[in-house]
Design a protein around this motif. Structure first.
Motif, PDB file in Angstrom:
ATOM      1  N   UNK A  50       0.847  -1.201   0.000  1.00  0.00           N
ATOM      2  CA  UNK A  50       0.000   0.000   0.000  1.00  0.00           C
ATOM      3  C   UNK A  50       0.878   1.245   0.000  1.00  0.00           C
ATOM      4  N   UNK A  51       0.249   2.374  -0.299  1.00  0.00           N
ATOM      5  CA  UNK A  51       0.973   3.646  -0.231  1.00  0.00           C
ATOM      6  C   UNK A  51       1.464   3.898   1.193  1.00  0.00           C
ATOM      7  N   UNK A  52       0.618   3.602   2.180  1.00  0.00           N
ATOM      8  CA  UNK A  52       1.042   3.820   3.568  1.00  0.00           C
ATOM      9  C   UNK A  52       2.224   2.932   3.932  1.00  0.00           C
ATOM     10  N   UNK A  87      -1.170  10.594  10.184  1.00  0.00           N
ATOM     11  CA  UNK A  87      -2.384  11.325  10.537  1.00  0.00           C
ATOM     12  C   UNK A  87      -3.584  10.892   9.709  1.00  0.00           C
ATOM     13  N   UNK A  88      -3.338  10.605   8.429  1.00  0.00           N
ATOM     14  CA  UNK A  88      -4.419  10.197   7.526  1.00  0.00           C
ATOM     15  C   UNK A  88      -3.815   9.441   6.357  1.00  0.00           C
ATOM     16  N   UNK A  89      -4.555   8.429   5.904  1.00  0.00           N
ATOM     17  CA  UNK A  89      -4.084   7.623   4.795  1.00  0.00           C
ATOM     18  C   UNK A  89      -5.263   7.269   3.898  1.00  0.00           C
ATOM     19  N   UNK A  90      -5.076   7.485   2.590  1.00  0.00           N
ATOM     20  CA  UNK A  90      -6.060   7.059   1.602  1.00  0.00           C
ATOM     21  C   UNK A  90      -5.352   6.071   0.673  1.00  0.00           C
ATOM     22  N   UNK A  91      -6.009   5.682  -0.397  1.00  0.00           N
ATOM     23  CA  UNK A  91      -5.388   4.723  -1.309  1.00  0.00           C
ATOM     24  C   UNK A  91      -4.047   5.228  -1.845  1.00  0.00           C
ATOM     25  N   UNK A  92      -3.969   6.521  -2.207  1.00  0.00           N
ATOM     26  CA  UNK A  92      -2.722   7.025  -2.817  1.00  0.00           C
ATOM     27  C   UNK A  92      -2.151   8.271  -2.141  1.00  0.00           C
TER      28      UNK A  92
END
Length: 124
Positions: free
Chosen positions: A28-30, A80-85
């Motif tokens: 994943x990006x994260x 703090x925040x993670x989305x798909x990209x």
């Protein structure tokens, strides 16, 4: 065992190290962002260059990356925040004068041919 630098509470050998050593791809990006933080903490500039997207790689020279990684003491990472990209995070470190610093960034990633790459970021 050493706990992973990325703050996952897992052992480094079972968390970011396999990505940094090229044994596994970050899923994943994260995961990529966390492994890149660990690469800064362990001074693995080759990994940082290799995981930067080719379209922006020219702006990220290995020598400058290594110098910045080595001149700081990396304390901890806070996602703090993670989305798909995208991933918004704060990286806490001591600079070369041992002054506390925070690198606050909203990073953009892209998935190409099964691999995640860091493209760019907005800094706060």
């Amino acid at each position: 065992m050493i706990k992973c630098y990325c703050g996952s509470q897992q052992d480094f050998d079972n968390c970011c190290k396999p990505y940094i050593e090229g044994i596994k791809k970050a899923p994943t990006a994260e995961a990529l962002m966390r492994s890149r933080y660990s690469a800064f903490a362990t001074h693995k500039a080759d990994y940082l260059v290799a995981t930067t997207h080719f379209s922006t790689r020219k702006h990220h020279k290995k020598a400058a990356i290594l110098e910045w990684a080595q001149s700081n003491q990396w304390i901890r990472l806070s996602v703090l925040e993670s989305t798909k990209n995208t991933v918004t995070f704060k990286a806490f470190y001591l600079d070369d004068e041992l002054k506390a610093q925070i690198h606050y960034e909203h990073s953009i990633f892209i998935l190409e041919d099964g691999s995640w790459f860091y493209v760019d970021g907005q800094f706060y």
